[in-house]
Scaffold this active site. Sequence first.
Site, short mmCIF file in Angstrom:
data_model
loop_
_atom_site.label_atom_id
_atom_site.label_comp_id
_atom_site.label_asym_id
_atom_site.label_seq_id
_atom_site.Cartn_x
_atom_site.Cartn_y
_atom_site.Cartn_z
CE LYS A 126 -4.45 0.65 0.40
NZ LYS A 126 -5.32 -0.22 -0.39
P1 NAD Z 1 -12.89 7.65 -2.50
O1 NAD Z 1 -11.86 8.65 -2.15
O2 NAD Z 1 -13.30 7.51 -3.94
O3 NAD Z 1 -14.21 7.88 -1.63
C1 NAD Z 1 -14.21 7.92 -0.24
C2 NAD Z 1 -15.60 8.38 0.23
O4 NAD Z 1 -15.66 8.28 1.65
C3 NAD Z 1 -15.89 9.84 -0.10
O5 NAD Z 1 -17.27 9.98 -0.37
C4 NAD Z 1 -15.52 10.59 1.18
O6 NAD Z 1 -16.21 11.83 1.33
C5 NAD Z 1 -15.96 9.57 2.22
N1 NAD Z 1 -15.24 9.69 3.49
C6 NAD Z 1 -13.91 9.82 3.70
N2 NAD Z 1 -13.64 9.86 5.01
C7 NAD Z 1 -14.83 9.73 5.64
C8 NAD Z 1 -15.21 9.68 7.01
N3 NAD Z 1 -14.32 9.78 7.99
N4 NAD Z 1 -16.53 9.53 7.30
C9 NAD Z 1 -17.44 9.42 6.30
N5 NAD Z 1 -17.14 9.46 4.99
C10 NAD Z 1 -15.85 9.62 4.68
O7 NAD Z 1 -12.33 6.24 -1.95
P2 NAD Z 1 -12.73 4.77 -2.44
O8 NAD Z 1 -11.79 4.38 -3.52
O9 NAD Z 1 -14.19 4.68 -2.66
O10 NAD Z 1 -12.31 3.92 -1.16
C11 NAD Z 1 -13.16 3.83 -0.01
C12 NAD Z 1 -12.67 2.72 0.88
O11 NAD Z 1 -12.65 1.49 0.14
C13 NAD Z 1 -11.25 2.87 1.44
O12 NAD Z 1 -11.20 2.25 2.70
C14 NAD Z 1 -10.41 2.09 0.45
O13 NAD Z 1 -9.18 1.67 0.99
C15 NAD Z 1 -11.35 0.92 0.18
N6 NAD Z 1 -11.10 0.22 -1.07
C16 NAD Z 1 -11.06 0.87 -2.25
C17 NAD Z 1 -10.85 0.14 -3.42
C18 NAD Z 1 -10.87 0.80 -4.78
O14 NAD Z 1 -10.83 0.06 -5.77
N7 NAD Z 1 -10.96 2.11 -4.89
C19 NAD Z 1 -10.66 -1.26 -3.37
C20 NAD Z 1 -10.72 -1.90 -2.12
C21 NAD Z 1 -10.95 -1.16 -0.99
#
Ligand code: NAD
Length: 436
Positions: A126
Amino acid sequence: MGYNSDMTATSTPTTDLLRPQPEHSKFWQNAHHYFDRVYQTMNLDPIWREVLSSPKRVLIVSCPVRMDDGSIQVFTGYRAQHNHARGPFKGGIRFDTSVNRDEVMALAMLQTWKNALVDLPFGGAKGGVVCDPRKLSLGEKERLTRRYTSEILPIIGPFQDIPAPDAGTDSQVMAWVLDTYSMMVGHQELGVVTGKPVTLGGSVGREEATGRGVMNVLRAFLATQNKNIEGTRIAVQGFGNVGFHAARLLDTRGATIIAITERASGIYDEKGIDVDAAGLYYRERGNLVDYPHGDSITNEELLTCDCDIVIPAATESTVTEEIAPHIKARILVEAANGPTTPQADEILRENGVTVLPDILANAGGVTVSYFEWVQGLQNFFWDAKQVQNELQKIMEQAFAAVNAKADEVDCDYRTAAYTIAISRVAEACRLKGLFP
Ligand code: NAD
């Protein structure tokens, strides 16, 4: 240097940076708690516990970037590589103000288990940069991405470590990673990064893949209860890549999405939210403030609202021991990485809430990243149907294995998922032995 729970640095010196210490952040300790709890029950050689407890390598880089106003700002970046016994390291790059060394170490460890659970030939990594991507202009973000990529270049590559998007990054950022790496090595290297735009060797279906995987796993679980997605009432925390696509795909399969939140605001509508319209509004403004339909709702209210399924899809540690006792949903699907603290997990288990753990539920993203890596190495590209079918197959197989293990040893899904993942990684370590 350590961290307080609010992630401010403490003055206590950390003597051993990579092995878990009391002054490491809560999130890093939580990752260890989940690992240790299962490892101790597994009758494995204790030697691998030591090896698997700490990342193999953490690179910390300083990235000076010329800002639009002519000033130079220095950003700190990280790349943590946890274990590569099963193949090259693989894991996302996060852009956020809260990124820190402990967070990337914890997320890299989770990624090792996730990749092993869905049986991909990868280890876990990561990376991240401490920045607020919403406050950077496009040019600043590009210069930061290119500088960060060049700084971590010695340890990434198509057979070394393959980054991908995570919170705060997207396909455009991955295009800059691709181009920077390719310029440095003198040829286009599609296999160095996944989550690229489709026109630059990305895979169709990668952008929605994590959300689609969430849907696949939830559907497989509901089938074991003789239920289906249609008619369920679902609340989704986080409306970025993962939350939006999970909500959209569940909505199209007949679920009613009654609540959505993002960092700053949220909406609640008992009749069901128009996910596409809310998504458009969110993409244009970066938040849901003043969204004209439904009532406003806080993140805490969303997690505890009256619904069948709650999906934390935002960030780590949002489901805490204070919130867990008030969760009314009977099913919690961890679309984010590490959203549930160990104390909250215990409470949910006692309260009979089924938790579909992150290393299973959100593995769809890395699975389609694997497809993209394979396509890039072969220069032979799949269509959307093939991507969706192969993803569904892998997610259903992973769920079936976890479900069978949970039945066999009479445990919760997280314990079952960790048991399978850790035994695969430990077996790879054992077979390879130690070098030299
Ligand atoms: P992103 O940046 O596209 O979206 C994150 C969302 O969460 C946004 O709407 C933001 O406003 C909200 N957010 C952030 N902090 C917050 C908080 N403290 N309380 C409430 N809302 C909050 O990110 P993403 O790619 O959708 O990733 C979200 C999660 O999923 C992360 O934990 C990431 O590690 C995990 N993840 C992402 C992927 C991927 O393919 N993008 C794959 C596996 C896991």
